[in-house]
Write an enzyme that holds these catalytic residues in place. Structure first.
Site, PDB file in Angstrom:
ATOM      1  N   ASP A  39       0.851  -1.189   0.000  1.00  0.00           N
ATOM      2  CA  ASP A  39       0.000   0.000   0.000  1.00  0.00           C
ATOM      3  C   ASP A  39       0.889   1.241   0.000  1.00  0.00           C
ATOM      4  O   ASP A  39       2.102   1.160   0.211  1.00  0.00           O
ATOM      5  CB  ASP A  39      -0.895  -0.018   1.240  1.00  0.00           C
ATOM      6  CG  ASP A  39      -2.056   0.963   1.162  1.00  0.00           C
ATOM      7  OD1 ASP A  39      -2.377   1.416   0.044  1.00  0.00           O
ATOM      8  OD2 ASP A  39      -2.643   1.283   2.207  1.00  0.00           O
TER       9      ASP A  39
ATOM     10  N   GLU B  24       2.669   4.859  -4.189  1.00  0.00           N
ATOM     11  CA  GLU B  24       2.682   5.739  -5.373  1.00  0.00           C
ATOM     12  C   GLU B  24       4.052   6.405  -5.618  1.00  0.00           C
ATOM     13  O   GLU B  24       4.335   6.662  -6.807  1.00  0.00           O
ATOM     14  CB  GLU B  24       1.596   6.806  -5.232  1.00  0.00           C
ATOM     15  CG  GLU B  24       0.189   6.288  -5.345  1.00  0.00           C
ATOM     16  CD  GLU B  24      -0.250   5.496  -4.111  1.00  0.00           C
ATOM     17  OE1 GLU B  24      -1.039   4.550  -4.261  1.00  0.00           O
ATOM     18  OE2 GLU B  24       0.210   5.822  -3.002  1.00  0.00           O
TER      19      GLU B  24
ATOM     20  N   ASP C 195      -8.911   3.848  -2.647  1.00  0.00           N
ATOM     21  CA  ASP C 195      -9.803   4.316  -1.585  1.00  0.00           C
ATOM     22  C   ASP C 195     -11.075   4.911  -2.161  1.00  0.00           C
ATOM     23  O   ASP C 195     -11.222   6.138  -2.284  1.00  0.00           O
ATOM     24  CB  ASP C 195      -9.079   5.342  -0.708  1.00  0.00           C
ATOM     25  CG  ASP C 195      -7.903   4.722   0.027  1.00  0.00           C
ATOM     26  OD1 ASP C 195      -7.854   3.487   0.135  1.00  0.00           O
ATOM     27  OD2 ASP C 195      -7.033   5.475   0.501  1.00  0.00           O
TER      28      ASP C 195
END
Length: 1250
Positions: free
Chosen positions: A416, A419, A497
């Site tokens: 997670d 990015e 999300d």
């Protein structure tokens, strides 16, 4: 290269090293009518006729304080396309027949970066012998370092793909930017999400398909706003790869998989249902959740652990109190048929004594800043360093950590925040100037802007390799949030999300059009609270997705299947039992995807690409030959929908479980699919279980299908250890014979029964039992018998639907806190705008979408942010959370303005009233009239309330956080550009905007204008957040009576700009549109004390030991800290001082050779020393379009007005000293005059802001 006036360099960020990467050597974008400067932009000086850039293949080392600062890869003596060039691209045949690589020129082909999307970069380089020639030739335009590629397709072509982006399935009219972004709560107008896929799939009017890949890792604009036109814009030079046209979109995806690779073969357990939540914060809670699934007979295979299990969010650790024995926990989970997946983030806490940090530091594996020191950014653990996965040594270091982590019983790993996300940063990520010391085959040592979009993929690769090292005979399971096209080689993915609302349910239908088949959303929505109907409907369709996982945010209500009442629980149970019965079919589809590159889930139009009715079908999708039709509308059950079916035979069926909230299932004529028994988890299935086949004959009375079987894990199947059975059915003389046509693999067929269901249409079917491997025959009923069976089946179907307990359509259930957050917002839609308003929590606007541009300017949670208003100067004072009442609602369809009037009670007898409307005669405008009104103020207070202030607080979502600013002219005539680096600024008095200000997004080419009544606004506040900005309007603060309310009336508009043909023209259009706010800029004047007595340029530098001079800068009476100033003799550059943005001016030294060349830093301010002024400093301001004079004299602003003086007489009358009359005349249209004025400053003078 020569820079025009106001040159603006968009894509590159600075480095402390004076030598930049070869990407940064490309010429910057230019904005001829602008005088904006960005901090630290690289502006290069050369001949105006310069049209080529040399590259040298070398590694350059810059030593600073005897330490290695950075290495930057450069290419040897090669040329890129001329600074301004256009034409048809050249091509060569690669990979296989029908695949072409296009480049702007032969030299561009030679200097293009390695392919990180291709499974083997050499496949893109090697030309093959083939016969086909391209049907569609892309054209290119190279201008100022940007390469624009355009492909014109036949009218009527439909455009799809672009990777992970919200919004409609058919992408025509959309513009997407590939830049991996933590996009919590994204909407249909969000242009950048967690993954980057610079890929477009075009369906031509004939039904043929063409795939187009822009093979670049950099930020790329995919512009599909023009019908039947594909346009890519990114930094030159990059190749375009086309696939086809081929006969079908499936054929295109198969060809694409030959380039980027196919998905890893997933373990069978990973195709089960996954339960996750951020708040399973102890082993006790995890086991309780798992046992509840078994007790309630709801199928599930996997429990997930979010960051709750870690010790202080440190990766590779376990909390000793809440998860004291993870191996024992996993053993308990395994004992009841569960696997365990655990989260790992890239951010490693910067803390000595933390073993992972210490070993990583010893091995020098961290991403570096431009000065060669490890970059530190804040994430969950606090200050963190980040592994540089572009290096093989780092990937091996991480893989070994993963290998050790697996020994705790870990079955899968969840990557997670990769990015990578960084908190407290406007861009939500690390600076693009950071350095990755990458492997040569990946592109070498480059700035972060090159590796940003592939960071998540490289992390997933490292995790996958570590799991493979640890497990040996087990297939790794990795889930990654961030990725790039090609990530399917290492990991599954999910859509990030999302929100618990109906729009996100509709957007979540997975399509897999860019080669990533193992994907799905957070079922039920991650953020916010689902209602029973929303959750049940989402689970009903989500159970059919290739990857099925429910996940929800902490501090929301529970989101397990049993959390929403008995009716919802039963729908979830039925939906998941369907999934588990279909796992043999799903597993077979994944084997085909792994070996052939075929999609698992696909849009309905894949069944008939020629049919225009199917091109925009969004509530149905295919799983091979199985069609799933679902309802994503709150007020319509599935059986109430008119399903759009492809041409041909499609036969409805179910598992004797029809329900209004479950999807309707159809099987394509000519197909056979395998079905298993209803089970609770995949390990319950046995090879000897009865196998069921669903058979749907086509118009010729034939059908065929495939079943793949192996151990469900491991790699035995790669050596022949599997059984692939091809079944076929044929109708002859009223007898349907089902048999095995052929088999592949070394496995022997298990001894098991075979149950054949022959579908007849209308839900009717006939069954037969037999033995698998032997022929089974069924007598085909006559037409009359089929009609009777169908009629009886229809009656039974309706009875079951009527008997089913539908999920109640309620907003909340007793005992559920916070479910009011999931109510349906009120929608205002008219003209250019669609707004969503939630009256029950602060009357806030949670979404504001501009339809013509497809951009979303407000997007927030239901309970916080978005557009809200306060009744006092304090942040989140009363008014933002109270329940508002809708007192009036007008609809455009009734001939009125589309409007909504709300009223909310706040304390002290006050109400906050708000009218939101889109005028029918001004459809481009959203208007908001708000007021604080005294309703029941006691007489004892003299009829006056407490002190009140109407504070309008919109939080706008920034599409491109590094490329935005706020522009306005103040009441006093000063001009302002406020950039994200400025943090928070309050403007009052004469510095308030003169009735309007605008939020400018340079990258998107858009300007959001906010106009307001200046007589009602006392202060204006700008606050830059993480990917957001607040543009607040404050009324005066005073008591309120019935006769003296506080009011603010304002409006928003996004002007339509001329349709640009290039990215540069788009940017210029924005500049021209905002010229009234940005022209005639005023520059601050400075006093600068220094020991240096000769003229030279000075740039502040933090810690750079170039020249050891110190100085103090004071501006508008404010003092700034001392800093070390480095020196450069570079001539043309625009700057800002100490991180605070000012406007661009070129500061020209009087002597160019008196200072050594050294380093310069981002955020630098430059000033000029005049040898005639001794210690005094005169800032000299020379706009780019004014030729530098030969003398020491300069153009300078008038001391009072800040403009350049029109005459000597006027200047002297104003107290200014004449500077020069010998300067050449300014260009036509310039705001300058031939004579300029500036008053010399004395050391004792108070600094003036002119």
């Amino acid at each position: 290269m020569e820079l025009q006036s106001g040159a603006f360099h968009r894509l590159h960020r600075p480095s402390s090293c004076p030598l930049t990467s070869f990407r940064a050597l490309r010429p910057p974008l230019q904005f001829p009518n602008s005088s904006i400067s960005r901090p630290g932009q690289r502006l290069f000086s050369a001949s105006p006729h310069f049209n080529q850039i040399s590259r040298r293949q070398r590694y350059i080392t810059n030593l600073n304080d005897e330490k290695l600062v950075v290495k930057i890869a450069k290419y040897e003596e090669e040329k890129v396309t001329a600074d301004s060039a256009s034409g048809n691209m050249i091509f060569k045949r690669i990979l296989e027949e029908g695949v072409f690589r296009f480049d702007c020129s032969e030299t561009d082909r030679g200097v293009a970066f390695p392919s990180l999307s291709f499974v083997d970069s050499q496949l893109r380089e090697k030309e093959i012998a083939a016969h086909k020639v391209p049907v569609y030739i892309p054209t290119y335009e190279c201008l100022h370092g940007q390469q624009t590629v355009t492909i014109e397709l036949p009218t009527g072509s439909s455009l799809y793909g672009t990777g992970e982006v919200g919004g409609q399935l058919e992408r025509t009219g959309k513009r997407v930017f590939t830049w991996n972004t933590d996009a919590w709560g994204y909407g249909s107008g969000t242009t950048s999400l967690y993954q980057s896929h610079p890929w477009v799939l075009a369906i031509l009017p004939s039904g043929e398909a063409l795939g187009v890949l822009a093979d670049t890792t950099g930020r790329c604009e995919i512009d599909l706003r023009k019908e039947s036109t594909v346009k890519f814009i990114s930094e030159a030079a990059y190749p375009i790869i086309t696939f086809g046209p081929f006969a079908s979109p499936t054929a295109v995806l198969i060809s694409l998989s030959h380039a980027i690779g196919t998905i890893i073969m997933p373990s069978k357990w990973s195709l089960g249902y996954h339960q996750c939540r951020w708040s399973y914060d102890s082993d006790e809670k995890v086991l309780k959740i798992a046992k509840t699934f078994r007790e309630k007979r709801i199928p599930c295979d996997v429990i997930w652990m979010d960051i709750d299990y870690m010790d202080g969010f440190r990766c590779f650790t376990f909390d000793k109190e809440r998860f004291p024995d993870p191996k024992s926990l996993v053993d308990d989970l395994h004992g009841i048929g569960f696997k365990a997946v655990w989260m790992l983030d890239p951010g490693i806490k910067c803390e000595e004594g933390y073993l992972v940090y210490d070993i990583g530091s010893e091995n020098d594996v961290w991403i570096q800043k431009a000065d060669g020191k490890p970059y530190i950014g804040e994430v969950w653990p606090g200050p963190c360093v980040f592994p540089d996965f572009s290096q093989q040594k780092t990937r091996l270091w991480w893989a070994n950590l993963v290998k050790g982590f697996i020994s705790n019983g870990v079955d899968g790993i969840w990557n997670d925040m990769n990015e990578p996300t960084v908190f407290k940063a406007v861009t939500k990520t690390m600076p693009e100037s950071n350095i990755h010391r990458g492997d040569t085959e990946l592109g070498g040592c480059q700035n972060h802007s090159y590796y940003h979009n592939v960071y998540g993929m490289l992390m997933a690769r490292s995790t996958y390799e570590g799991m493979k090292m640890a497990t040996g005979n087990k297939r790794p399971f990795v889930l990654t949030r961030a990725g790039f096209i090609g990530s399917q080689r290492y990991a599954a993915t999910w859509t990030g999300d999302n929100l618990a609302n109906w729009e996100h349910l509709h957007m979540s239908i997975s399509m897999g059009l860019s080669g990533q088949p193992l994907s799905g959303p957070d079922i039920g929505g991650f953020a916010g609270n689902a209602t029973p109907k929303l959750f049940g409907r989402w689970m009903a369709v989500g159970a059919m997705f290739p990857f099925a996982r429910a996940h929800s945010e902490a501090d929301t209500i529970d989101h397990e299947p049993w959390s929403f009442g008995e009716e919802c629980e039963e729908v979830c149970r039925l939906a998941l039992l369907r999934r588990y019965r279909l796992i043999p079919h799903l597993y077979t589809l994944f084997y085909m995807a792994h070996t052939m590159g075929t999609p698992v889930a696909a849009p309905t139009f894949f069944a008939d690409p020629k049919d225009p009715r199917l091109r925009k079908a969004e509530n149905s999708f295919l799983l091979g030959s199985l069609l799933i039709c679902a309802s994503t509308e709150r007020d319509k059950d599935t059986d109430q929908l008119q399903h759009v079916l492809p041409t041909g035979t499609w036969l409805r069926f179910d598992f004797n479980d029809p329900h209004p909230d479950l999807p309707t299932l159809y099987l394509k004529g000519g197909s056979i699919i395998p079905v298993g028994p209803p089970i609770q988890h995949t390990e319950e299935a046995k090879p000897t279980d009865v196998l069921s086949l669903l058979v749907a004959l086509d118009e010729h009375g034939k059908a065929e299908g495939v079943l793949f079987e192996d151990a469900g894990d491991g790699y035995e199947f790669t050596e022949g250890g599997y059984l692939l059975t091809h079944y076929e059915a044929e109708l002859q003389s009223s007898i349907v014979t089902i048999k095995v046509a052929k088999t592949e693999g070394s496995w022997k067929r298990p001894k098991r029964g075979l149950h054949v269901h022959l579908l007849l249409g209308g839900g009717a079917r006939v069954d037969a039992l037999g033995t698998d491997g032997e022929e089974v025959q069924i007598r085909m009923p006559s037409e009359a018998e089929v009609s009777d069976l169908a009629a009886a089946s229809e009656i039974q179907y309706k009875k079951l639907l009527e008997k089913a307990k539908c999920i109640p359509d309620i907003e909340e259930r007793p005992g559920q806190k916070g479910t009011e957050l999931s109510r349906t917002p009120v929608e205002l839609k008219s003209g250019d705008w669609v707004l969503k308003v939630v009256p029950w929590v602060g009357g806030r606007i949670i979404s504001m979408v501009h339809l013509p541009s497809g951009t979303q300017w407000l997007h927030s949670r239901v309970e916080v942010d978005g557009y809200e208003e306060y009744s006092a100067v304090e942040y989140r004072s009363p008014g933002c959370s109270e329940e508002y009442t809708v007192i009036k609602r007008d609809l455009e369809q009734s001939g009125e303005d589309e409007s909504l009037m709300l009223e909310g009670k706040i304390d002290g007898g006050l109400v906050l009233q708000r009218q939101i409307y889109i005028p029918k005669d001004e459809p481009k405008v959203v208007r908001i009239d708000s007021g604080i009104i005294a309703r029941s103020v006691g007489a004892g207070a003299g009829g006056f309330s407490r002190l009140a202030c109407l504070r309008v607080h919109p939080m706008f979502t920034l599409l491109h956080p590094t490329e935005v600013f706020i522009s306005f002219i103040s009441i006093d005539g000063s001009k302002h550009e406020v950039w994200p680096e400025s943090g928070e600024q309050l403007f009052e008095g004469g510095l308030r905007p003169r009735g309007q200000w605008m939020l400018v997004d340079i990258c998107a080419g858009l300007s959001l204008i906010n106009r307001f009544n200046i007589n009602e606004v006392d202060k204006c506040l700008i606050h830059w957040g993480t990917g957001t900005v607040n543009m607040e309007l404050w009324s005066e603060e005073r008591p309120v009576s019935k006769d003296t309310p506080l009011r603010i009336s304002h409006e928003y508009e996004l002007p339509r700009l001329p349709g640009p043909t290039t990215s540069l023209q788009q940017h210029n259009a924005v500049r021209n549109a905002s010229s009234t706010l940005t022209a005639n800029r005023i520059f601050p004047s400075y006093i600068l004390k220094s020991d240096v007595r000769h003229p030279m340029l000075y740039f502040p530098s933090k810690g750079v030991n170039a020249v050891n001079q110190t100085a103090i800068v004071r501006e508008v009476g404010k003092s700034y800290k001392k800093g070390v100033w480095s020196v450069s003799n570079l001539q043309r550059r625009g700057f800002a001082e100490l991180g605070k943005r000012f406007t661009q001016g070129n500061w020209i030294p009087t002597v160019q050779d008196s200072a050594p060349v050294s380093t310069f830093r981002r955020g630098a301010h430059c000033s000029v020393y005049d040898k005639n002024l001794d210690e005094q400093v005169r800032p000299a301001i020379v706009p780019d379009d004014v030729i530098q004079p030969e003398s020491d004299k300069y153009w300078a602003p008038h001391p009072q007005t800040g403009v350049f003086g029109p005459s000597e007489q006027e200047g002297r009358a104003a107290g200014g000293d004449h500077i020069s009359t010998s300067l050449p005349p300014p260009p036509n249209g310039s705001v300058l005059e031939q004579k300029a004025w500036f008053r010399p400053l004395e050391d004792t003078d108070k600094p003036q802001h002119v």
